[in-house]
Scaffold this active site. Structure first.
Site, mmCIF file in Angstrom:
data_model
loop_
_atom_site.group_PDB
_atom_site.id
_atom_site.type_symbol
_atom_site.label_atom_id
_atom_site.label_comp_id
_atom_site.label_asym_id
_atom_site.label_seq_id
_atom_site.Cartn_x
_atom_site.Cartn_y
_atom_site.Cartn_z
ATOM 1 N N LYS A 77 0.845 -1.200 0.000
ATOM 2 C CA LYS A 77 0.000 0.000 0.000
ATOM 3 C C LYS A 77 0.875 1.243 0.000
ATOM 4 O O LYS A 77 1.863 1.316 0.737
ATOM 5 C CB LYS A 77 -0.930 0.037 1.211
ATOM 6 N N LYS A 96 0.748 5.796 -0.402
ATOM 7 C CA LYS A 96 -0.081 6.976 -0.193
ATOM 8 C C LYS A 96 -0.159 7.797 -1.477
ATOM 9 O O LYS A 96 0.792 7.864 -2.262
ATOM 10 C CB LYS A 96 0.502 7.856 0.914
ATOM 11 N N ASN A 119 -5.947 9.225 2.295
ATOM 12 C CA ASN A 119 -5.996 9.861 3.619
ATOM 13 C C ASN A 119 -6.968 11.033 3.686
ATOM 14 O O ASN A 119 -6.659 12.084 4.247
ATOM 15 C CB ASN A 119 -4.604 10.322 4.055
#
Length: 362
Positions: A166, A168, A199
């Site tokens: 994963k 960002k 996020n």
């Protein structure tokens, strides 16, 4: 004759700021240290339950330490019965509200109760919950990456056996997100799950545009594309997204998940033990996920999450993001890209020599 339920003798909290092997950059900045609160719940049967919570910011350490200890003073003498204690907390904080630091403190204490009960029984917590330790598939969780500069780290993850990575997004424009995703996909190949986490940094319209642009790279999920409280926004993005939507690390307690599931906010959910109500809250969320047939992953706390996912009917992925190994006597181990629960309790013991190095005194 069964033993009496242990009673709480004392509650202690300590604030630490630990170094991170791999700082985490996201759309809002960089997490370069780990502000942790260690919780110790001592019982009258000579066993102490441990838990830790992640404060995100050093600014939150002092109030969290004091809040845990103030709550703890009122728990002395009460039986270590997590469901009953959660009801006590509900009555205590119903008017104030459960989110924020209160929710983190209550959830952390609940984890410590279960750790204590497992230690008293001489069993891993997963066995107290009716399951057994088993390997849980994990993904390696990164911040913002550069496919060139971070190539070695990403290849190291693959060599450890991780079948998912994963990264960002959202720290730049759509073209930058595509550049990074394209580069990482080329590096890890087609058979490794690749997830991207925004996020909460986008609005629904921009999230929809970026998701469409990233479709050719076979992403496993898009995480928190819009603010966590915007359930309608999540549902709107999900309606047209060719990629499953993941969310839940910032939804509070089982009620928050019930509302999100009702809104159709995501395809997958990933509760955070520190925000969903600890072990006790997680079990309720897992029941909701099973009823709604929603795959359920974890957020942070790999050591404890390995216990919880082993008893979660729709268990999906365990997130591996190391914030605490430096102060743990027995950090989570990656074996073939999996993590297996260890006991007794949640398998948490402090390395007190390391704790002393990073302790913040108030």
């Amino acid at each position: 004759m069964s033993k009496p339920i242990p009673a709480i003798r004392s509650v202690k909290a300590r604030g630490l700021v630990v170094p991170l092997k791999r700082p985490v950059k996201n759309a809002f900045g960089v997490i370069d240290v780990g502000p942790l609160v260690l919780i110790d719940v001592a019982t009258d049967q000579g066993v102490t339950g441990h838990a830790y919570i992640f404060a995100y910011s050093k600014l939150a350490l002092k109030p969290l330490v004091h809040l845990v200890e103030e709550i703890g003073r009122e728990l002395i003498g009460k039986p270590v019965a997590p469901v009953d204690l959660m009801k006590t907390m509900d009555a205590k904080f119903r008017l104030l509200g459960w989110q924020g630091l209160v929710g983190m403190a209550v959830s952390g204490l609940d984890m410590a109760y279960w750790d204590a009960l497992g230690k008293l029984a001489g069993k891993p917590a997963v066995e107290l919950l009716g399951g057994s330790p088993k390997p849980i598939r994990a993904y390696d969780s990164y911040g913002v990456v550069d496919p060139v500069a971070d190539e070695k780290a990403l290849r190291d993850s693959l060599e450890q056996g991780f079948r998912g990575i994963k990264i960002k997004g959202g720290d730049g424009d759509a073209a930058n997100d595509e550049r990074v995703v394209k580069g990482v996909r080329a590096l890890i190949g087609p058979d490794i799950a690749l997830m991207i986490d925004f996020n909460q940094s986008l609005d629904a319209a921009e999230a929809t545009r970026r998701i469409a642009r990233l479709e050719p790279y076979d992403l496993h999920w898009i995480e928190e594309p819009v603010p966590q409280e915007n359930l309608c926004g999540h549902a709107k993005v999900r309606e047209t997204s060719p990629t499953p939507i993941q969310a839940g690390e910032n939804w509070w307690f089982p009620r928050g998940f019930a509302e999100a599931i009702e809104a159709g906010a995501s395809d997958f959910i990933m509760p955070d033990l520190m925000k969903c109500g600890g072990v006790t809250g997680w079990l309720q969320v897992a029941a909701q996920a099973e009823a709604a047939n929603i795959p359920m992953s974890s957020h942070l706390f790999a050591e404890a999450s390995a216990h919880m996912l082993a008893v979660t009917p729709t268990a999906h992925w365990l997130e591996y993001l190391d914030f605490a190994s430096v102060i743990l006597a027995h950090p989570a181990e990656i074996v073939g890209g999996t993590v297996t629960a260890r006991g007794p309790g949640l398998g948490l013991e402090w390395n007190e020599a390391e704790v002393a190095k990073y302790l913040i005194l108030y």
